[in-house]
Design a protein around this motif. Structure first.
Motif, PDB file in Angstrom:
ATOM      1  N   UNK A 235     -18.899 -12.755   6.521  1.00 29.44           N
ATOM      2  CA  UNK A 235     -17.825 -11.949   5.959  1.00 29.44           C
ATOM      3  C   UNK A 235     -16.969 -11.291   7.024  1.00 29.44           C
ATOM      4  N   UNK A 236     -17.613 -10.722   8.039  1.00 30.01           N
ATOM      5  CA  UNK A 236     -16.877 -10.068   9.122  1.00 30.01           C
ATOM      6  C   UNK A 236     -16.048 -11.097   9.887  1.00 30.01           C
ATOM      7  N   UNK A 237     -16.651 -12.253  10.184  1.00 30.20           N
ATOM      8  CA  UNK A 237     -15.933 -13.290  10.928  1.00 30.20           C
ATOM      9  C   UNK A 237     -14.727 -13.794  10.154  1.00 30.20           C
ATOM     10  N   UNK A 238     -14.883 -13.988   8.844  1.00 27.18           N
ATOM     11  CA  UNK A 238     -13.774 -14.475   8.019  1.00 27.18           C
ATOM     12  C   UNK A 238     -12.629 -13.475   7.994  1.00 27.18           C
ATOM     13  N   UNK A 239     -12.969 -12.197   7.991  1.00 25.51           N
ATOM     14  CA  UNK A 239     -11.947 -11.150   7.943  1.00 25.51           C
ATOM     15  C   UNK A 239     -11.044 -11.188   9.179  1.00 25.51           C
ATOM     16  N   UNK A 240     -11.616 -11.598  10.311  1.00 27.06           N
ATOM     17  CA  UNK A 240     -10.845 -11.609  11.557  1.00 27.06           C
ATOM     18  C   UNK A 240     -10.474 -13.033  11.996  1.00 27.06           C
ATOM     19  N   UNK A 241     -10.603 -14.008  11.085  1.00 20.98           N
ATOM     20  CA  UNK A 241     -10.313 -15.402  11.435  1.00 20.98           C
ATOM     21  C   UNK A 241      -8.876 -15.587  11.889  1.00 20.98           C
ATOM     22  N   UNK A 242      -7.950 -14.919  11.209  1.00 21.29           N
ATOM     23  CA  UNK A 242      -6.533 -15.096  11.562  1.00 21.29           C
ATOM     24  C   UNK A 242      -6.247 -14.578  12.967  1.00 21.29           C
ATOM     25  N   UNK A 243      -6.973 -13.534  13.392  1.00 19.09           N
ATOM     26  CA  UNK A 243      -6.786 -13.010  14.747  1.00 19.09           C
ATOM     27  C   UNK A 243      -7.318 -13.982  15.800  1.00 19.09           C
ATOM     28  N   UNK A 244      -8.451 -14.612  15.466  1.00 22.11           N
ATOM     29  CA  UNK A 244      -9.018 -15.599  16.389  1.00 22.11           C
ATOM     30  C   UNK A 244      -8.038 -16.743  16.586  1.00 22.11           C
TER      31      UNK A 244
END
Length: 393
Positions: free
Chosen positions: A261-270
């Motif tokens: 969940x945390x990773x998906x939330x910041x996927x666009x930043x990655x």
């Protein structure tokens, strides 16, 4: 007004996502199967049947969503999801579970693709389609946070009775029915597709034959999706091999899904930082390492690699879906997303029972490492071709 419709649909899509991912049964599902006399091969057979059930309706259901409306197919899927878990809660053996998986598979196929298409169309209607990755990432995060929370409650319920999580899951599935019924179909500018098998074939041909960029984006996304689905069913056998206490299953499952969940939330930043191509390459490497290290390391020293795998999973889903949405024409978007899910399920249906057989016949190490090498070969081949096509386009 259009922003009001977007917010209205977002709330209901969040409820649907929570209902679908608040899986009280997942932390103990393998233990539940063992309690009812099933072996690992039968567990993978059940999941293969579930995948094949999705496959039977995956592309037609996506087409129905394009032709009849996303809301209608999502509602049918929500009703079938409730019925499927109701069957599970009163069944005590392989054949009852098999029937439940078929119904759940049909229900999932009706929702799969239609939900992402409705989200994208709602954003288009509000002229906010550039925010799709952000919203899709949030949807993925909400789903995984829900699954993480359910892991704790599911473990507590299972401590009382291994069947209680299934009773609770039936009630959770019921919540999706009114949420789906009250969705609003976005008034997008495209015309709906006409009903007919020829039209379905035409869309599939367009997605997998005529449009090379779309084809290889779908295939890469499907290979990655199948790998993450496979690992989800390997985690509990790995925990059993590591002699994990039953009461710890819920906590571990919760932690892993919180990471997704945390990773998906910041996927666009990655993606903004690394770029799409480089991000995809790193994701493939991390997923491969997860399989190999979990296979060879029997102790909890393998857990960091499983953590990395789940982080990569969280980043991959919204980014790879966005790649498809950007290319897919609006009138056939749900069908094309269903083609992706169709291929994921085909891959899992073919290889899942084989991995289960390897586990029972040889060892979990052999099964995990085999899955890892099959994944890396398929993903590198599709990634190379996609990179070449993207450069030539």
């Amino acid at each position: 007004m259009k922003n009001n419709i977007l917010n209205h649909n977002l709330i209901r899509l969040y409820i649907l996502k929570v209902s679908h991912w608040f899986m009280l049964v997942m932390p103990i599902v393998v233990l539940f199967y063992k309690e009812n006399g099933l072996n690992v091969s039968q567990v993978f057979i059940l999941q293969s049947v579930y995948s094949l059930s999705i496959v039977l309706l995956e592309i037609p259901s996506g087409y129905f969503a394009d032709a009849l409306g996303r809301k209608n197919t999502i509602f049918i899927g929500a009703v079938l999801g409730f019925i499927g878990f109701a069957i599970y809660s009163i069944s005590y053996g392989f054949w009852g579970f098999l029937m439940a998986e078929v119904v759940l598979g049909f229900g999932q196929s009706m929702i799969s693709g239609a939900d992402s298409a409705l989200l994208y169309d709602s954003l288009v209607d509000a002229k906010q389609q550039d925010r799709y990755i952000k919203h899709e990432g949030r949807m993925t995060s909400i789903g995984n946070f829900a699954e993480a929370s359910a892991g704790i409650l599911g473990g507590l319920l299972a401590a009382v009775s291994i069947r209680y999580p299934y009773y609770g899951q039936t009630l959770v599935a019921l919540l999706a029915v009114p949420a789906a019924f009250t969705l609003i179909e976005p008034k997008t500018e495209h015309n709906r597709l006409e009903l007919g098998w020829k039209q379905i074939v035409d869309v599939v041909r367009f997605a997998l034959v005529k449009n090379l960029r779309l084809r290889w984006n779908i295939l890469l996304s499907s290979v990655v999706g199948a790998s993450t689905l496979t690992m989800a069913w390997f985690v509990q056998p790995w925990l059993i091999r590591a002699d994990t206490p039953v009461e710890a299953y819920g906590a571990i499952w919760t932690a892993l899904n919180l990471l997704v969940g945390v990773a998906a939330m910041f996927a666009y930043r990655v993606e903004l930082k690394l770029g799409r191509i480089r991000t995809t390459g790193v994701l493939i490497l991390f997923l491969f390492l997860g399989f190999i290290m979990a296979g060879f390391i029997r102790s909890y020293w393998a857990m960091p690699f499983i953590v990395i795998f789940y982080l990569a999973r969280g980043v991959a889903t919204p980014i790879l879906k966005d790649s498809i949405n950007r290319i897919a024409p609006a009138p056939m978007r749900a069908t094309i997303l269903s083609v992706r899910n169709f291929i994921i399920r085909i891959i899992f249906s073919v290889w899942g029972p084989f991995y289960g057989w390897l586990t029972d016949r040889w060892s979990l190490t052999v099964a995990l490492t085999t899955a890892g090498f099959i994944f890396i070969i398929l993903s590198i081949l599709t990634f190379i071709v996609l990179f070449k096509v993207e450069r030539e386009d």
